[in-house]
Design a protein around this motif. Structure first.
Motif, PDB file in Angstrom:
ATOM      1  N   TRP A 135      48.699  96.195 -12.357  1.00 34.39           N
ATOM      2  CA  TRP A 135      49.530  96.593 -13.501  1.00 34.39           C
ATOM      3  C   TRP A 135      50.621  95.558 -13.752  1.00 34.39           C
ATOM      4  N   GLY A 136      51.197  95.018 -12.690  1.00 33.53           N
ATOM      5  CA  GLY A 136      52.270  94.040 -12.841  1.00 33.53           C
ATOM      6  C   GLY A 136      51.817  92.721 -13.426  1.00 33.53           C
ATOM      7  N   LEU A 137      50.505  92.497 -13.496  1.00 31.77           N
ATOM      8  CA  LEU A 137      49.971  91.267 -14.068  1.00 31.77           C
ATOM      9  C   LEU A 137      49.419  91.479 -15.470  1.00 31.77           C
ATOM     10  N   HIS A 138      49.736  92.602 -16.085  1.00 28.68           N
ATOM     11  CA  HIS A 138      49.295  92.823 -17.460  1.00 28.68           C
ATOM     12  C   HIS A 138      49.780  91.667 -18.335  1.00 28.68           C
ATOM     13  N   GLU A 139      48.912  91.198 -19.226  1.00 23.40           N
ATOM     14  CA  GLU A 139      49.239  90.029 -20.048  1.00 23.40           C
ATOM     15  C   GLU A 139      50.523  90.231 -20.851  1.00 23.40           C
ATOM     16  N   ARG A 140      50.758  91.431 -21.338  1.00 21.92           N
ATOM     17  CA  ARG A 140      51.984  91.674 -22.117  1.00 21.92           C
ATOM     18  C   ARG A 140      53.223  91.540 -21.240  1.00 21.92           C
ATOM     19  N   LEU A 141      53.149  91.976 -20.001  1.00 19.17           N
ATOM     20  CA  LEU A 141      54.291  91.824 -19.107  1.00 19.17           C
ATOM     21  C   LEU A 141      54.540  90.352 -18.809  1.00 19.17           C
ATOM     22  N   LEU A 142      53.474  89.591 -18.591  1.00 22.09           N
ATOM     23  CA  LEU A 142      53.643  88.156 -18.363  1.00 22.09           C
ATOM     24  C   LEU A 142      54.232  87.484 -19.595  1.00 22.09           C
ATOM     25  N   ASP A 143      53.830  87.932 -20.790  1.00 24.41           N
ATOM     26  CA  ASP A 143      54.404  87.380 -22.015  1.00 24.41           C
ATOM     27  C   ASP A 143      55.904  87.654 -22.095  1.00 24.41           C
ATOM     28  N   ILE A 144      56.299  88.879 -21.764  1.00 28.50           N
ATOM     29  CA  ILE A 144      57.718  89.250 -21.818  1.00 28.50           C
ATOM     30  C   ILE A 144      58.529  88.384 -20.863  1.00 28.50           C
ATOM     31  N   LEU A 158      42.370  83.840 -15.515  1.00 29.73           N
ATOM     32  CA  LEU A 158      42.885  82.606 -14.931  1.00 29.73           C
ATOM     33  C   LEU A 158      44.407  82.599 -14.920  1.00 29.73           C
ATOM     34  N   ARG A 159      45.018  83.020 -16.012  1.00 29.13           N
ATOM     35  CA  ARG A 159      46.483  83.062 -16.080  1.00 29.13           C
ATOM     36  C   ARG A 159      47.048  84.039 -15.058  1.00 29.13           C
ATOM     37  N   GLN A 160      46.443  85.201 -14.937  1.00 24.30           N
ATOM     38  CA  GLN A 160      46.915  86.200 -13.989  1.00 24.30           C
ATOM     39  C   GLN A 160      46.784  85.699 -12.556  1.00 24.30           C
ATOM     40  N   ARG A 161      45.660  85.060 -12.252  1.00 24.07           N
ATOM     41  CA  ARG A 161      45.475  84.523 -10.898  1.00 24.07           C
ATOM     42  C   ARG A 161      46.491  83.419 -10.617  1.00 24.07           C
ATOM     43  N   ALA A 162      46.753  82.560 -11.598  1.00 22.78           N
ATOM     44  CA  ALA A 162      47.736  81.484 -11.409  1.00 22.78           C
ATOM     45  C   ALA A 162      49.122  82.051 -11.169  1.00 22.78           C
ATOM     46  N   SER A 163      49.461  83.148 -11.841  1.00 20.54           N
ATOM     47  CA  SER A 163      50.768  83.774 -11.644  1.00 20.54           C
ATOM     48  C   SER A 163      50.886  84.380 -10.255  1.00 20.54           C
ATOM     49  N   ALA A 164      49.831  85.055  -9.815  1.00 23.41           N
ATOM     50  CA  ALA A 164      49.859  85.713  -8.499  1.00 23.41           C
ATOM     51  C   ALA A 164      49.821  84.695  -7.369  1.00 23.41           C
ATOM     52  N   ARG A 166      48.894  86.283   1.828  1.00 24.43           N
ATOM     53  CA  ARG A 166      48.321  85.436   0.781  1.00 24.43           C
ATOM     54  C   ARG A 166      46.844  85.759   0.585  1.00 24.43           C
ATOM     55  N   LYS A 167      46.172  86.123   1.640  1.00 27.75           N
ATOM     56  CA  LYS A 167      44.764  86.509   1.534  1.00 27.75           C
ATOM     57  C   LYS A 167      44.625  87.795   0.722  1.00 27.75           C
ATOM     58  N   GLN A 168      45.500  88.777   0.969  1.00 27.60           N
ATOM     59  CA  GLN A 168      45.461  90.021   0.203  1.00 27.60           C
ATOM     60  C   GLN A 168      45.731  89.753  -1.274  1.00 27.60           C
ATOM     61  N   ILE A 169      46.715  88.905  -1.554  1.00 30.00           N
ATOM     62  CA  ILE A 169      47.053  88.593  -2.943  1.00 30.00           C
ATOM     63  C   ILE A 169      45.881  87.911  -3.644  1.00 30.00           C
ATOM     64  N   SER A 170      45.262  86.947  -2.971  1.00 33.96           N
ATOM     65  CA  SER A 170      44.121  86.259  -3.556  1.00 33.96           C
ATOM     66  C   SER A 170      42.984  87.239  -3.849  1.00 33.96           C
ATOM     67  N   HIS A 171      42.780  88.194  -2.942  1.00 30.99           N
ATOM     68  CA  HIS A 171      41.724  89.194  -3.137  1.00 30.99           C
ATOM     69  C   HIS A 171      42.057  90.102  -4.318  1.00 30.99           C
ATOM     70  N   LEU A 172      43.300  90.574  -4.396  1.00 29.32           N
ATOM     71  CA  LEU A 172      43.689  91.491  -5.464  1.00 29.32           C
ATOM     72  C   LEU A 172      43.645  90.808  -6.831  1.00 29.32           C
ATOM     73  N   ALA A 173      43.976  89.525  -6.869  1.00 26.18           N
ATOM     74  CA  ALA A 173      44.003  88.798  -8.144  1.00 26.18           C
ATOM     75  C   ALA A 173      42.629  88.258  -8.525  1.00 26.18           C
ATOM     76  N   GLY A 174      41.673  88.277  -7.606  1.00 25.79           N
ATOM     77  CA  GLY A 174      40.370  87.669  -7.829  1.00 25.79           C
ATOM     78  C   GLY A 174      39.665  88.111  -9.101  1.00 25.79           C
ATOM     79  N   PRO A 175      39.632  89.423  -9.432  1.00 24.58           N
ATOM     80  CA  PRO A 175      38.888  89.863 -10.617  1.00 24.58           C
ATOM     81  C   PRO A 175      39.617  89.609 -11.938  1.00 24.58           C
ATOM     82  N   LEU A 176      40.836  89.087 -11.895  1.00 22.48           N
ATOM     83  CA  LEU A 176      41.672  88.991 -13.088  1.00 22.48           C
ATOM     84  C   LEU A 176      41.487  87.646 -13.794  1.00 22.48           C
TER      85      LEU A 176
END
Length: 321
Positions: A126-135, A297-303, A285-295
């Motif tokens: 939820w914290g990586l929603h594109e609108r939140l990243l835009d804000i 490119l921008r979301q993964r780069a942010s995470a 960092r492994k958990q973060i990479s796993h959680l961001a994996g399905p998202l």
């Protein structure tokens, strides 16, 4: 040496590299270089920031003006909000007994185990929603780094310690937190509070310095009438507050009448000034990479923002939570 003193000494030694790195960053010649580099990144990104409208624009304007903007999940209208809130409640409820025990044992900060948060990917995503990243990007003026999410469980009892003292966050020049209440929070229930005034001596050529603040320090830095600019965020479950926690003193008011459960999603520049003071979620960092994996490119780069850091900066171990 008593056991508690030994633990404190070991923790101090573990955090020493990060604290020394902060001291070095504040040296005049290094600080000037860091500020010039950041100014260049702002200039390169000028014109590339997302164009906002509606409540998203109102949030950025509120952050610039007051350092805080309060709304709710329904007004934001982000997909997945109901599932995120329900998952947060489940994690908080499951942690409640342990949180009360930790608080009784003297813990100043009671955070749900990172593994519990990682087990509910809807909270992290939820914290990586594109609108939140835009804000956040529109506010920061540079690409966004996402530092994950904590569920902070504040136990009632009125003790003023740790994050319940006035402080500023130290991850970067500017830091945005998005807080979401998982339960109703009223006066006496530990609401998040922020002072709208900024300390003019923090940042820029002055460098960045952090400490807990009492009334005397706040009066000296912000003026004797600073109380007039305290914003206290009270509201039902699903209340959301966007807050600038690096430039503004803030705290969780000590809870007296009821426990408080709140999710805090954290953001800063993708190349933060103090990366060795980041990684506050406790997620590996492994958990973060796993959680961001399905998202995306921008979301993964942010995470996975650490990947953009110079190699020698990545060698500095991060301070503890």
């Amino acid at each position: 040496m008593p056991e508690v003193n030994m633990r404190d000494a070991m923790a101090w030694m573990r955090d020493l590299p990060a604290r020394m790195a902060l001291r070095c960053a504040n040296m005049r010649i290094i600080n000037r270089r860091l500020e010039r580099g950041h100014a260049k990144r702002l200039a390169r990104h000028e014109g590339k920031a997302p164009k906002l409208s509606g409540i998203d624009l109102e949030i950025v304007e509120g952050l610039r003006r007051d350092g805080i903007f309060v709304t709710n999940l329904a007004a934001l209208g982000l997909p997945g909000s109901d599932a995120m809130l329900a998952a947060g409640r489940m994690v908080g409820d499951a942690f409640s007994v342990e949180a009360r025990q930790q608080s009784a044992d003297g813990a100043a900060l009671t955070i749900a185990p990172p593994a519990s948060v990682a087990s509910r990917p809807e909270i992290f995503a939820w914290g990586l929603h594109e609108r939140l990243l835009d804000i956040v990007e529109a506010y920061l003026g540079v690409p966004v780094g996402y530092d994950g999410v904590n569920l902070i469980y504040t136990v009632s009892g009125g003790r003023e310690a740790g994050p319940r003292c006035w402080h500023r966050d130290w991850e970067d020049r500017r830091t945005i937190k998005i807080g979401i209440y998982c339960n109703d929070v009223v006066a006496g229930g530990g609401p998040f509070q922020l002072i709208r005034r900024r300390d003019p001596t923090q940042g820029g050529p002055h460098g960045y310095h952090y400490s807990l603040a009492d009334d005397n320090m706040l009066t000296e830095k912000l003026g004797a009438d600073y109380h007039q600019d305290i914003v206290s965020c009270e509201g039902p479950a699903g209340t959301v507050f966007f807050c600038e926690t690096a430039l503004h003193f803030h705290r969780g008011e000590p809870a007296v009448h009821a426990d408080r459960q709140a999710l805090f999603h954290s953001y800063f520049a993708r190349r933060p000034r103090h990366p060795f003071l980041c990684e506050r979620s406790g997620l590996s960092r492994k958990q973060i990479s796993h959680l961001a994996g399905p998202l995306s490119l921008r979301q993964r780069a942010s995470a996975c923002w650490r990947r953009d850091l110079p190699w020698f900066v990545r060698l500095i171990p991060p301070a503890r939570i």
